[in-house]
Design a protein around this motif. Sequence first.
Motif, short mmCIF file in Angstrom:
data_model
loop_
_atom_site.label_atom_id
_atom_site.label_comp_id
_atom_site.label_asym_id
_atom_site.label_seq_id
_atom_site.Cartn_x
_atom_site.Cartn_y
_atom_site.Cartn_z
N ALA A 380 0.83 -1.21 0.00
CA ALA A 380 0.00 0.00 0.00
C ALA A 380 0.86 1.26 0.00
N LEU A 381 2.06 1.15 0.55
CA LEU A 381 2.93 2.33 0.64
C LEU A 381 3.68 2.60 -0.66
N GLU A 382 4.02 1.52 -1.39
CA GLU A 382 4.92 1.69 -2.53
C GLU A 382 4.39 2.63 -3.63
N PRO A 383 3.08 2.53 -3.99
CA PRO A 383 2.59 3.46 -5.03
C PRO A 383 2.75 4.93 -4.64
N LEU A 384 2.75 5.21 -3.33
CA LEU A 384 2.85 6.60 -2.87
C LEU A 384 4.25 7.18 -3.10
N LEU A 385 5.24 6.30 -3.23
CA LEU A 385 6.62 6.76 -3.44
C LEU A 385 6.74 7.64 -4.68
N HIS A 386 5.90 7.36 -5.66
CA HIS A 386 6.02 8.04 -6.96
C HIS A 386 5.20 9.33 -7.03
N GLU A 387 4.39 9.59 -5.99
CA GLU A 387 3.49 10.76 -6.06
C GLU A 387 3.63 11.71 -4.87
N GLN A 399 8.90 4.26 7.06
CA GLN A 399 8.30 2.94 7.26
C GLN A 399 9.06 1.85 6.50
N PHE A 400 9.51 2.17 5.28
CA PHE A 400 10.32 1.20 4.53
C PHE A 400 11.62 0.89 5.27
N SER A 401 12.21 1.91 5.89
CA SER A 401 13.48 1.70 6.59
C SER A 401 13.30 0.81 7.83
N LYS A 402 12.05 0.76 8.35
CA LYS A 402 11.78 -0.11 9.50
C LYS A 402 11.58 -1.57 9.07
N VAL A 403 10.95 -1.77 7.91
CA VAL A 403 10.54 -3.12 7.51
C VAL A 403 11.61 -3.86 6.71
N LEU A 404 12.24 -3.16 5.75
CA LEU A 404 13.15 -3.84 4.80
C LEU A 404 14.32 -4.59 5.46
N PRO A 405 14.95 -4.05 6.52
CA PRO A 405 16.08 -4.78 7.11
C PRO A 405 15.70 -6.16 7.64
N HIS A 406 14.39 -6.40 7.89
CA HIS A 406 13.99 -7.65 8.53
C HIS A 406 13.16 -8.55 7.61
N ASP A 407 13.03 -8.19 6.32
CA ASP A 407 12.12 -8.95 5.45
C ASP A 407 12.75 -9.15 4.07
N ASN A 408 13.25 -10.38 3.85
CA ASN A 408 13.93 -10.69 2.57
C ASN A 408 13.01 -10.53 1.37
N LYS A 409 11.80 -11.05 1.50
CA LYS A 409 10.85 -11.00 0.37
C LYS A 409 10.54 -9.54 0.00
N ALA A 410 10.31 -8.72 1.03
CA ALA A 410 10.00 -7.31 0.79
C ALA A 410 11.18 -6.61 0.12
N ARG A 411 12.42 -6.99 0.52
CA ARG A 411 13.62 -6.37 -0.09
C ARG A 411 13.68 -6.68 -1.58
N ARG A 412 13.41 -7.94 -1.95
CA ARG A 412 13.44 -8.32 -3.38
C ARG A 412 12.39 -7.55 -4.17
N LEU A 413 11.17 -7.52 -3.61
CA LEU A 413 10.08 -6.82 -4.30
C LEU A 413 10.38 -5.34 -4.47
N PHE A 414 11.05 -4.78 -3.49
CA PHE A 414 11.34 -3.34 -3.51
C PHE A 414 12.25 -2.99 -4.68
N VAL A 415 13.11 -3.94 -5.05
CA VAL A 415 13.99 -3.72 -6.21
C VAL A 415 13.20 -3.88 -7.50
N THR A 416 12.44 -4.98 -7.61
CA THR A 416 11.78 -5.30 -8.89
C THR A 416 10.65 -4.33 -9.23
N THR A 417 10.03 -3.72 -8.21
CA THR A 417 8.94 -2.77 -8.49
C THR A 417 9.45 -1.34 -8.73
N GLY A 418 10.74 -1.14 -8.63
CA GLY A 418 11.29 0.18 -8.89
C GLY A 418 11.35 1.08 -7.67
#
Length: 451
Positions: A380-387, A399-418
């Motif tokens: 839900a947060l990612e689309p807001l990054l662009h606007e 919020q991303f800085s809180k979650v990404l260090p502890h979640d491998n799947k979220a880290r991968r998605l964060f790269v592939t979605t731009g």
Amino acid sequence: NSGVVCLLRPLLLDVVPSIRQTTALALGRLADYDVEMAEAVVKAGILPQLLCSLPEENRYYKKAATFVLRAIAKHSPQLAQAVVQCGALEMLVICLEDFDPGVKEGASWALGYIARHNPELSQAVVDAGAVPLLVLCIQEPEIALKRIAASTLSDISKHSPELAQTVVDAGAIAHLAQMIPNPDAKLKRQVLSALSQIAKHSVDLAELVVEAEIFPVVLTCLKDSDEYVKKNGATLIREIAKHTPELSQLIVNSGGVAAVIDCIGSCRGTVRLPGIMTLGYVAAHSENLSMAVIVSKGIPPLCLCLVEEHEDHIKAAAAWALGQIGRHTTEHARHVAVANVLPTLLDIFVDPRSSEDLKTKASRFKALKNILQKCTYLPALEPLLHEAPPNIMKHIIGQFSKVLPHDNKARRLFVTTGGLKKVQEIKAEPGSLLQEYINTINNCYPEEIVR
């Protein structure tokens, strides 16, 4: 302009009763027209003559005289004060004891128009001894008299806890509460309004209203065909909910939240407003009460209000309520985020047509910030990054800085979605909190991926 007011004045003392009452009616209609006309009637010295023999007059004259007083008093506090200064209150209280219900009705109406302006005039009505007689009037069989007396009690109660307490001490609550199921819509409007004006002032007064067993019967008003009954019913529930978690819990237990949500879904415009505020107040008190609003499916109708309503203050209330629901825990924020509220709030914030009040409520200070600070639902947060503008971006990146260090799947998605690419484009002040968040995110990846 033709000097008619001065010509009418001596006719108030005519020996023929029908001339006296017709003269009073003519003056009332003139004064009712606008504030200048009312002032002209006062300046012509009409009031003392109108009142000089009132107790001895017949009921027709009394009705006409109370109409004149009402017509003058309604326009402004100054004109209402002029009515009080000429000794009208004592006469109106005498009329409240009249045998004829029409005379009582006229007196109640005039007293309501005096009391509604400010606390001082309302206090003057109380000091004249009107309240106990008005409580007797709401017990009379005539519906029209009940309506006007309830309306006047509402006008007296609205100004201060002390004035509301005077109405309570006269035993008004029990009689008003008994009339909630009455089939007459106009009476219900006034009864609900009077109870709202009493309940709004303090926890003690709200509890007294609740103790009159208005629940669950008041919830039927939210399904009424009359829009004002719906609105006043929701307003009464709002005035009770705002005080304490215990009163809000009582509303939840009686099915009140579900009923308010149905009401919001079934109407449009300002009728929705008190219901929206009720959900916000209930949700604000505690995590459990906020979850009760979520479980009752309160989020979708609030989102609809953001989209459907054109009035900024209604959108602002809906944004505020959603912020109260989402601000407690990550679970609460996730429920709000999943309903796709965040992009809508962001659109309102960046829309140049939004009023300042609405922007403030939907922006970083209120709803959006409240939800973002708890939201760890990254899709839900990612689309807001662009606007998002910079002042909101820092909360999202945080919020991303809180979650990404502890979640491998979220880290991968964060790269592939731009998302990671977007983070590199953000210009942050060196040493700022935003720069810290970006560094934390970048540290989750090998250097070559960041590059």
